[in-house]
Design a protein around this motif. Structure first.
Motif, mmCIF file in Angstrom:
data_model
loop_
_atom_site.group_PDB
_atom_site.id
_atom_site.type_symbol
_atom_site.label_atom_id
_atom_site.label_comp_id
_atom_site.label_asym_id
_atom_site.label_seq_id
_atom_site.Cartn_x
_atom_site.Cartn_y
_atom_site.Cartn_z
ATOM 1 N N PRO A 146 -1.279 47.246 2.434
ATOM 2 C CA PRO A 146 -0.466 46.119 2.905
ATOM 3 C C PRO A 146 0.939 46.170 2.327
ATOM 4 N N GLY A 192 3.483 44.307 2.393
ATOM 5 C CA GLY A 192 3.970 42.974 2.739
ATOM 6 C C GLY A 192 5.346 42.751 2.163
ATOM 7 N N CYS A 235 6.185 38.392 7.524
ATOM 8 C CA CYS A 235 5.010 38.947 8.170
ATOM 9 C C CYS A 235 3.884 39.160 7.168
ATOM 10 N N ILE A 259 2.883 37.185 5.066
ATOM 11 C CA ILE A 259 2.072 35.970 4.994
ATOM 12 C C ILE A 259 1.056 35.958 6.132
ATOM 13 N N GLU A 260 1.501 36.383 7.323
ATOM 14 C CA GLU A 260 0.537 36.482 8.418
ATOM 15 C C GLU A 260 -0.491 37.565 8.121
ATOM 16 N N MET A 307 -1.617 38.251 5.204
ATOM 17 C CA MET A 307 -2.592 37.599 4.336
ATOM 18 C C MET A 307 -3.497 36.697 5.156
ATOM 19 N N GLY A 308 -2.911 36.050 6.170
ATOM 20 C CA GLY A 308 -3.709 35.198 7.039
ATOM 21 C C GLY A 308 -4.782 35.984 7.762
ATOM 22 N N GLY A 344 -6.202 38.535 6.612
ATOM 23 C CA GLY A 344 -7.238 38.823 5.629
ATOM 24 C C GLY A 344 -8.077 37.614 5.281
ATOM 25 N N GLY A 345 -7.586 36.427 5.624
ATOM 26 C CA GLY A 345 -8.309 35.202 5.306
ATOM 27 C C GLY A 345 -9.528 35.016 6.176
ATOM 28 N N SER A 346 -10.194 33.901 5.959
ATOM 29 C CA SER A 346 -11.514 33.754 6.569
ATOM 30 C C SER A 346 -11.449 33.466 8.064
ATOM 31 N N ARG A 347 -10.343 32.903 8.553
ATOM 32 C CA ARG A 347 -10.362 32.516 9.959
ATOM 33 C C ARG A 347 -10.248 33.728 10.877
ATOM 34 N N PHE A 348 -9.357 34.638 10.544
ATOM 35 C CA PHE A 348 -9.157 35.782 11.436
ATOM 36 C C PHE A 348 -9.966 36.987 10.980
ATOM 37 N N PRO A 360 6.907 35.949 13.204
ATOM 38 C CA PRO A 360 5.993 37.049 12.980
ATOM 39 C C PRO A 360 4.958 37.136 14.087
ATOM 40 N N ARG A 415 1.385 36.927 15.784
ATOM 41 C CA ARG A 415 0.206 36.131 15.454
ATOM 42 C C ARG A 415 -0.867 37.057 14.892
ATOM 43 N N PRO A 416 -1.787 36.514 14.118
ATOM 44 C CA PRO A 416 -2.845 37.361 13.576
ATOM 45 C C PRO A 416 -3.614 38.116 14.660
#
Lengths: 425, 170, 233
Positions: free
Chosen positions: B39, B41, B45, B47-48, B50-51, B53-57, B140, B142-143
């Motif tokens: 990454p 980073g 971008c 931050i997206e 990281m998003g 990598g988060g649980s939602r996506f 940025p 979108r995920p």
């Protein structure tokens, strides 16, 4: 490309090398004295992610594991925002403010818009002010959440990141509904906001607040009395009150050192004087205090949001009398020649500003974000200086890192909670 | 896990637990489903990223949750954010340290083309210093767009002559 | 209007060479560079301005030379002009904040020295915050802060030959060598001006005024509040 593996002859090396483990107890006089001489070395941390905060590089001189000197090297994200601003109309620059502190774009948008409105001598209606306050406080929550998540990662607590990102996703949904973008929002305009609140949006914000507070408690409870977290933060990176002021720290970092300075209280803007909230202040100025201050600020933000929604005035969401500054509503543009011309002029020439100099600082999540605008009239700033809180907050690193351990540096970085987009501009 | 790879087949005429396939197919199958990202980073971008990598996506659904901050352990550099001239050399050096085979995703307008930063300090597209495999638009993105880019990259990997490349490298 | 406006007469009495600077918000002072340190020390120690929030500079050069300000892609590096001797081209601007009285103060200093090497005294001895701010101003404008302990570039890389925020420097940049020789050798790349495609498509500051060209836009008799009168009978 052929890959070659050259395994060193470990057996031969072991036989010749001196014993690696010195005898702690026993006849230490037999050991040569240089065995205990601390090793001095230089270590370069970054610029690819020294912690979870972006492109910062720290050159450190080490004495064993103790940092004797730390020299931050910044500028790896210097994109020329100030030069760009001199070549843009005031409205065109709004999207660039998103990308300063890209963890809280809505708050940046507001700070910039108010700075330009001060220049124009323009007062926006109360509803617009309240909308901006709600968005800025939501942005504060989202920024502190990511600060907390990143701080968690820095100190080895990965779980926090997953919790905070789940909450951020809920905020993104609200932002997206309001502005059309997840976090590069560009929501404010000079003299108003891009559009009024959508139907039922405030209700969804309140729902978010209701469910957020218990989750926040849960997140904080994972860290606040956590033995490992406390060991890594309590007493680490202590910044005295005098140092904090001398280095120009602002925001949670200044308050963590015990200075109760909050521009929302001290120089209220956008109607902050109408809301009740407390300003948390640290006592010792260590990393742990800064963490506690941020945690409490999120609770206070929820408080402000609830009050702002409760008292949300009706009426206009943009300054109606600012026809040289704010483009008229779309239906008028499409139906009347004069409004069409007016819109055309605002788009091509920019909002018309008087000549003058203004400096405005807003209390952003990272600290005081200031805009110094020199105008010679017309729609383009002659000079626009961005006073970035992260830039000032980082300048204390050499002072606070000296004497710390290497692993403390990571914890200090996490607690200072900077963002490089804003620092380097 | 079942993949839409028709070349990987169980042949009932051969006795025992034997699956017949081509080396390319199996190598690419393995590679494409375990793309470990590096990454990079750099800005917004990131931050997206990281998003994602988060649980939602949840990038783990595509086998890419193992974000490696060490270039030696990663396969795909995701350049997320504005590459400035000052940073560009660092990006290149990190890319050089990655082990082959390696891929690059230019995430977002800035990494792809300089984006909205047409200025004296910004590299106008990371493809001036690195070979980019997939460009993602958005500022940025979108995920979902990044996940789409990852799937595009996986499809690209599946078409590579992996065995020939390996033999040539020997 | 500023609550601390009465500070200006006090300061002017103490520093007769200082003059009030026109400002749209906070009280502001123009001081000669020779008085800067003494004034800043007084402000910090007796007037309670404990926070140096910002140091920056303004380049008046292009305007005084009678050129347009932004938007031009042309490179004009010969900025020295006869006028600049009378009116210094660079002004350093300081913003101070008092965490107790909650007031701002702006101090502006005209830089001494010629256009290529303007200079002002450094205030790093008073505020540690000035260190990075002054380095940034040096990096962007080439203003030398006399007495600064470590005046190096901070945002651009070491060895960059230009000062980007000077008015004659184009937004797109100027072709220069790549900061790292080894990467440049490997990729055969240099720092190139950004493609502008004829842009940025904006009016420049204070030059063009479309409302002069479009008389109907000058009509101030109506706005969104008071409705536009119907077409004249």
């Amino acid at each position: 490309m052929p890959t070659e593996f050259n395994f060193p002859d470990t057996a031969a090396k072991n036989a010749s090398a001196a014993p690696r483990v010195a005898v702690a107890r026993g006849d230490s006089a037999q050991l040569p004295p240089q065995e205990f001489e601390p090793e001095r070395m230089s270590l370069s941390m970054g610029p690819s992610h020294p912690s979870t905060h972006g492109v910062l590089r720290i050159q450190m001189e080490l004495d064993g594991e103790v940092v004797t000197e730390a020299r931050p090297v910044i500028g790896y994200l210097h994109r020329g925002d100030e030069k760009i601003a001199e070549n843009m109309t005031y409205n065109q620059f709004v999207p660039y403010t998103d990308r300063l502190d890209y963890l809280a774009p809505l708050a940046n948008n507001m700070a910039y818009a108010i700075a330009v409105e001060r220049l124009a001598g323009l007062e926006v209606p109360e509803r617009c002010q309240a909308i901006r306050v709600i968005t800025a406080e939501l942005a504060r929550i989202s920024a502190h959440l990511i600060g907390l998540g990143a701080f968690g990662i820095d100190t080895g607590a990965w779980t926090i990141f997953l919790y905070t990102f789940t909450e951020r996703e809920k905020l993104y949904r609200l932002f997206e509904e309001l502005t059309g973008a997840r976090f590069t929002t560009s929501y404010t305009r000079i003299g108003g906001v891009a559009r009024d609140l959508p139907e039922g949006w405030t209700g969804r914000v309140l729902e978010f607040c209701d469910q957020f507070l218990p989750i926040l408690e849960e997140i904080l409870s994972l860290l606040t009395r956590n033995k490992i977290f406390m060991d890594r933060t309590v007493g680490v990176g202590v910044i005295s009150k005098e140092d904090a002021l001398s280095y120009g720290l602002t925001g949670p970092n200044l308050r963590g050192s015990g200075v109760a300075a909050d521009l929302r209280k001290d120089r209220p803007y956008s109607g902050y004087e109408r809301y009740e909230f407390d300003v948390p202040v640290g006592s010792t100025g260590d990393s742990y205090d800064r963490y506690l201050v941020r945690g409490e600020e999120m609770r206070q933000s929820v408080r402000i949001i609830r009050q702002a929604i409760e008292q949300l005035p009706g009426g206009d969401w943009y300054a109606r009398d600012a026809r040289r500054i704010f483009a008229p509503p779309k239906d008028k543009i499409l139906s009347s020649m004069e409004e069409l011309i007016q819109n055309f002029m605002i788009v091509t020439e920019g909002p018309q500003m008087p000549a003058g100099e203004v400096y405005f600082e807003a209390e952003n999540p990272k600290g005081a974000l200031g805009f110094f605008i020199v105008s010679k009239g017309g729609g383009v700033p002659y000079r626009l200086k961005i006073r970035a809180p992260s830039f000032c907050n980082l300048s204390i690193l050499p002072k606070v890192c000296a004497g710390a351990m290497i692993s403390d540096v990571v914890s200090i970085l996490g607690s200072l909670d900077f963002v490089m987009g804003e620092c380097d501009r | 896990m079942v993949t839409p790879n028709s070349e990987l087949a169980y042949n009932s005429k051969i006795e025992g637990e034997v699956v017949v396939t081509r080396a390319d197919a199996v190598i690419n199958w393995i590679r494409s489903n375990s793309v470990w990202p590096m990454p990079m980073g750099l800005a917004c971008c990131g931050i997206e990223l990281m998003g994602v990598g988060g649980s939602r996506f949840d990038i783990a659904r595509f086998g890419s949750e193992v974000m490696r901050f060490s270039p030696r352990q990663s396969d795909c550099m995701i350049v997320a954010g504005t590459v400035t001239y000052k940073m560009a050399s660092v990006v290149r050096r990190i890319y050089d340290q990655m082990a082959s085979p390696k891929w690059v995703i230019a995430m977002g307008a800035c990494a792809s083309s300089g984006g909205m930063y047409r200025s004296y300090a910004t590299l106008q597209g990371v493809d001036r210093i690195l070979p980019v495999d997939v460009y993602v638009s958005g500022c940025p993105p979108r995920p979902e767009a990044l996940l789409d880019a990852l799937m595009t990259l996986q499809n690209k990997i599946r078409k590579e002559p992996a065995t020939r490349n390996l033999l040539r490298a020997q | 209007m500023p609550a601390n406006a009465d500070i200006l007469p006090t300061l002017q009495a103490q520093f007769p060479q200082a003059s009030v600077r026109p400002s749209a918000d906070h009280p502001a002072l123009d001081v000669p560079a020779s008085d800067l340190l003494a004034l800043m020390r007084t402000l910090r120690d007796t007037h309670g301005y404990d926070l140096l929030t910002d140091v920056t500079a303004v380049d008046w050069g292009a305007q005084r030379a009678g050129r347009g300000t932004g938007a031009s892609g042309s490179v004009a590096l010969s900025a020295a002009n006869a006028e600049s001797a009378a009116q210094p081209r660079f002004t350093a601007v300081y913003h101070l904040y008092s965490t107790t009285a909650h007031d701002y103060l702006r101090v502006a200093v005209a830089c001494t020295g010629d256009d290529d090497a303007p200079s002002v005294p450094s205030v790093t001895s008073l505020w540690a915050a000035a260190d990075w701010h002054e380095r940034e101003t040096y990096d962007m404008f080439g203003i030398r802060f006399e007495g600064h302990p470590d005046l190096r570039r901070i945002l651009m890389w070491e060895g960059y030959p230009y000062y980007p925020l000077r008015k004659e420097f184009p937004l797109a940049g100027i072709e220069t060598e790549w900061p790292d020789a080894d990467v440049a050798a490997e990729t055969r790349i240099s720092v190139k001006p950004a493609p502008m495609a004829g842009g940025p498509f904006v009016a420049s500051s204070g030059t063009m005024n479309l409302s002069e060209a479009e008389p109907r836009a000058k009509d101030e008799s109506w706005n969104e509040v008071s409705e536009k009168p119907q077409s004249p009978a």
